[in-house]
Write an enzyme that holds these catalytic residues in place. Structure first.
Site, short mmCIF file in Angstrom:
data_model
loop_
_atom_site.label_atom_id
_atom_site.label_comp_id
_atom_site.label_asym_id
_atom_site.label_seq_id
_atom_site.Cartn_x
_atom_site.Cartn_y
_atom_site.Cartn_z
N THR A 192 0.82 -1.23 0.00
CA THR A 192 0.00 0.00 0.00
C THR A 192 0.85 1.27 0.00
O THR A 192 0.42 2.30 -0.51
CB THR A 192 -1.00 0.04 1.17
OG1 THR A 192 -0.30 0.08 2.42
CG2 THR A 192 -1.92 -1.16 1.15
N PRO A 238 -3.42 5.85 -0.21
CA PRO A 238 -4.82 5.36 -0.21
C PRO A 238 -4.87 3.88 0.14
O PRO A 238 -5.39 3.07 -0.65
CB PRO A 238 -5.25 5.62 -1.65
CG PRO A 238 -4.00 5.40 -2.44
CD PRO A 238 -2.85 5.84 -1.57
N HIS A 239 -4.35 3.51 1.35
CA HIS A 239 -4.17 2.08 1.69
C HIS A 239 -5.34 1.19 1.26
O HIS A 239 -5.15 0.17 0.60
CB HIS A 239 -4.01 1.92 3.21
CG HIS A 239 -2.84 2.62 3.79
ND1 HIS A 239 -1.56 2.14 3.68
CD2 HIS A 239 -2.74 3.78 4.50
CE1 HIS A 239 -0.72 2.96 4.31
NE2 HIS A 239 -1.43 3.95 4.80
N ASP A 240 -6.55 1.59 1.67
CA ASP A 240 -7.71 0.70 1.48
C ASP A 240 -8.04 0.48 0.01
O ASP A 240 -8.60 -0.55 -0.36
CB ASP A 240 -8.92 1.27 2.22
CG ASP A 240 -8.72 1.24 3.73
OD1 ASP A 240 -7.82 0.51 4.20
OD2 ASP A 240 -9.45 1.97 4.44
#
Ligand code: RIB
Ligand code: CA
Length: 305
Positions: A192, A238-240
């Site tokens: 991520t 924007p990890h998710d």
């Protein structure tokens, strides 16, 4: 259409992922289920409803667990996402209401209603998924696959030296979910951190979709300030979104297969690990085609209002 249940703690990067999922022509969001983490669960529920209204997509929202399975709750991440979870950018109080079933009940109900047709995507602490497994262990054979944002396999954590936030917030739940016998792919910090949304990119989203992109750009300013102060770079991770982009474009990702584990106690609670094995229905993502992901994210968001 890819049917998904999205378990989430919105949260600014959750908001980036939810807005993409709600506007993607090939993703059918059956429900948003909520969990604590970036904010308390009750606020996560209100924020999920707010995002449904912002996007004019009234999908069912089911509220999840208020606390972890065994440990005391950790403090919410308001220094990353703001007190309201959206970097202090206000969206109107939602008029939509959550459904009356809990997150775990909703997960069980939908996996039984559409056997082998639903992907379960979790981008917050994994308590709801662990409770769903306990309510109905047969869901391991009824889910199409499970995709998780969490963990730090070959890199440092972001809460402690070892632990990533989603796993650290409920290591016992994570241990159950990552070792259950269902097909599962995990997107940890290893992958991520490879994507950045910078100010120019966020402005582009805002110019293409003033209401949704504009909100995301404004909320991401607070989030980017955290990255500036703690990681010394411009923009935000924007990890998710890494878990959501994987759904329709797995070919952009490099995967490593093996069995997974989570340390629950001792000196490194929340530490995740992978061990190479001959046959495994588990994998972690280690790299991604960032150019393809960024281009696609903007294209999908341009369809938002
Ligand atoms: O460590 C990143 C994860 O923690 C993301 O899901 C973010 O939203 C926070 O919950
Ligand atoms: Ca999240």
């Amino acid at each position: 259409m890819k049917k998904i249940i999205l378990d989430t703690d919105p949260g600014i990067d959750d908001a980036l992922a939810i807005c993409y999922a709600l506007n993607h022509p090939q993703i059918d969001v059956l429900a948003l289920t909520t969990i604590y983490g970036n904010v308390a669960t009750e606020l996560a529920t209100q924020n999920a409803l707010r995002l449904c209204e912002l996007n004019q997509r009234p999908v069912p929202v089911a509220q999840g667990a208020l606390t972890p399975l065994k440990i005391d709750s950790n403090p919410v991440a308001d220094f990353v996402h703001g007190l309201n979870g959206f970097g202090e950018i206000e969206l109107p109080t939602p008029s939509l209401q959550p459904v009356t079933t809990t997150a775990a009940e909703t997960i069980v109900e939908l996996l039984n209603k559409f056997p082998n047709k639903v992907t379960l995507v979790a981008v917050g602490p994994l308590t709801n998924l662990a409770i769903a497994l306990e309510l109905d262990p047969t869901i391991v054979n009824k889910v199409d696959s499970v995709v998780v944002m969490g963990g730090a396999f070959h890199c440092d954590g972001n809460v402690t030296q070892y632990a990533e936030a989603n796993i650290w917030n409920d290591p016992h739940a994570a241990q159950q979910v990552l070792t259950a016998d269902w097909p599962l792919t995990v997107h940890g910090l290893d992958v991520t951190y490879r994507i950045t949304f910078d100010a120019n990119y966020l402005e582009q989203l805002a110019s293409q979709a003033p209401a949704v992109g504009g909100f995301l750009m404004d909320a991401a300013k607070f989030y980017s300030q955290f990255y500036k102060e703690h990681h010394n770079f411009d923009g935000c991770c924007p990890h998710d979104q890494l878990a959501i982009s994987f759904l329709c474009n797995p070919e952009w990702y490099t995967l490593e297969h093996g069995t997974l584990d989570v340390i629950t106690d001792g000196e490194a609670p929340g530490k995740t690990s992978i061990k190479a094995t001959g046959h495994s229905n588990k994998a972690i993502a280690t790299d991604v085609n960032s150019e393809a992901l960024l281009t696609d994210y903007a294209a999908v968001l341009s369809q938002a209002i």
